[in-house]
Scaffold this motif. Sequence first.
Motif, PDB file in Angstrom:
ATOM      1  N   MET A   2       0.734  -1.328   0.224  1.00  0.00           N
ATOM      2  CA  MET A   2      -0.274   0.121   0.368  1.00  0.00           C
ATOM      3  C   MET A   2       0.865   2.033  -0.201  1.00  0.00           C
ATOM      4  O   MET A   2       0.736   2.219  -0.727  1.00  0.00           O
ATOM      5  CB  MET A   2      -1.327  -0.240   1.668  1.00  0.00           C
ATOM      6  CG  MET A   2      -1.858  -1.573   0.805  1.00  0.00           C
ATOM      7  SD  MET A   2      -3.422  -0.391   1.626  1.00  0.00           S
ATOM      8  CE  MET A   2      -4.355   0.758   1.278  1.00  0.00           C
ATOM      9  N   GLU A   3       2.082   1.415   0.187  1.00  0.00           N
ATOM     10  CA  GLU A   3       2.831   1.948   0.349  1.00  0.00           C
ATOM     11  C   GLU A   3       2.675   3.342  -1.094  1.00  0.00           C
ATOM     12  O   GLU A   3       3.190   4.385  -0.434  1.00  0.00           O
ATOM     13  CB  GLU A   3       4.449   2.498   1.074  1.00  0.00           C
ATOM     14  CG  GLU A   3       4.875   3.184   0.896  1.00  0.00           C
ATOM     15  CD  GLU A   3       4.438   4.048   2.300  1.00  0.00           C
ATOM     16  OE1 GLU A   3       5.313   5.735   1.713  1.00  0.00           O
ATOM     17  OE2 GLU A   3       4.092   4.237   3.176  1.00  0.00           O
ATOM     18  N   PRO A   4       3.194   2.069  -2.251  1.00  0.00           N
ATOM     19  CA  PRO A   4       2.750   3.637  -3.593  1.00  0.00           C
ATOM     20  C   PRO A   4       1.451   4.401  -3.429  1.00  0.00           C
ATOM     21  O   PRO A   4       1.769   5.340  -3.953  1.00  0.00           O
ATOM     22  CB  PRO A   4       3.184   2.656  -4.677  1.00  0.00           C
ATOM     23  CG  PRO A   4       3.873   1.952  -3.432  1.00  0.00           C
ATOM     24  CD  PRO A   4       3.393   1.757  -2.717  1.00  0.00           C
ATOM     25  N   MET A   5       0.479   3.456  -3.036  1.00  0.00           N
ATOM     26  CA  MET A   5      -0.744   4.020  -3.279  1.00  0.00           C
ATOM     27  C   MET A   5      -0.910   5.417  -2.505  1.00  0.00           C
ATOM     28  O   MET A   5      -1.259   6.616  -2.699  1.00  0.00           O
ATOM     29  CB  MET A   5      -2.159   3.117  -2.542  1.00  0.00           C
ATOM     30  CG  MET A   5      -3.068   3.068  -3.357  1.00  0.00           C
ATOM     31  SD  MET A   5      -4.426   2.296  -2.544  1.00  0.00           S
ATOM     32  CE  MET A   5      -4.699   1.669  -3.696  1.00  0.00           C
ATOM     33  N   ALA A   6      -0.096   5.022  -0.774  1.00  0.00           N
ATOM     34  CA  ALA A   6       0.184   6.237  -0.097  1.00  0.00           C
ATOM     35  C   ALA A   6       0.591   7.108  -0.421  1.00  0.00           C
ATOM     36  O   ALA A   6       0.196   8.752  -0.525  1.00  0.00           O
ATOM     37  CB  ALA A   6       0.681   6.288   0.941  1.00  0.00           C
ATOM     38  N   ARG A   7       1.845   7.060  -1.088  1.00  0.00           N
ATOM     39  CA  ARG A   7       2.876   8.174  -1.613  1.00  0.00           C
ATOM     40  C   ARG A   7       2.153   9.346  -3.191  1.00  0.00           C
ATOM     41  O   ARG A   7       1.978  10.079  -3.274  1.00  0.00           O
ATOM     42  CB  ARG A   7       4.019   7.519  -2.554  1.00  0.00           C
ATOM     43  CG  ARG A   7       4.816   7.458  -1.868  1.00  0.00           C
ATOM     44  CD  ARG A   7       6.086   7.203  -2.404  1.00  0.00           C
ATOM     45  NE  ARG A   7       6.120   6.010  -3.468  1.00  0.00           N
ATOM     46  CZ  ARG A   7       6.584   4.539  -3.229  1.00  0.00           C
ATOM     47  NH1 ARG A   7       7.125   4.409  -1.753  1.00  0.00           N
ATOM     48  NH2 ARG A   7       6.384   4.107  -4.270  1.00  0.00           N
TER      49      ARG A   7
END
Length: 187
Positions: free
Chosen positions: A39-44
């Motif tokens: 999920m980190e790329p979506m948060a970025r």
Amino acid sequence: MATGTRVQLSGFKELGAQLKRLSTAVARNALQRAGTSAMEPMARLARQLAPKDTEELAESIDVGTVAANDKADVGKYAYHLAKAAGLSNAEAVTEKRNALRAVKGERGNYYADVFMGPVAGREKQDVIKGFVQEFGTLTREPQPYLRPAFEQDKGAMLERLKKEIWFEVSSAIARSEAAKARRAARG
């Protein structure tokens, strides 16, 4: 108005069989690591799409797990309800334990929560402001940033999640089997 999103997922029977090879805590931790990483790329992306008039909003968007207190809250609520109903302390504790067991039974043994969005620092108002930005109010137009990030990245996130789950679960199984072999060798 946002339209519904449909995704098709498969492989849960096979995943369940692999997770059964691990302890509940190790399996949950592997799933949480996989979800957080995926999920980190979506948060970025959500940070990039957040309205620029408030820099704190973009900085508050994070990925994490919420397993720490959600079960405890269920137990506390059951305890307080039992005490309010006039039950003794021992009976209230029993009600708390029953509520916690019911939550575990609903979720199954291999359950992990992962979230992405604005995180409260010291004040809940910061999170509320983030949701007001996303959905608007009667007097303020919405400035969505979470839903567009989800819509743009959902397919890629599911692919990352698949790879991350495979990596984390297979690594955990390898570590578990190596530890068992070391214990067996020691006698």
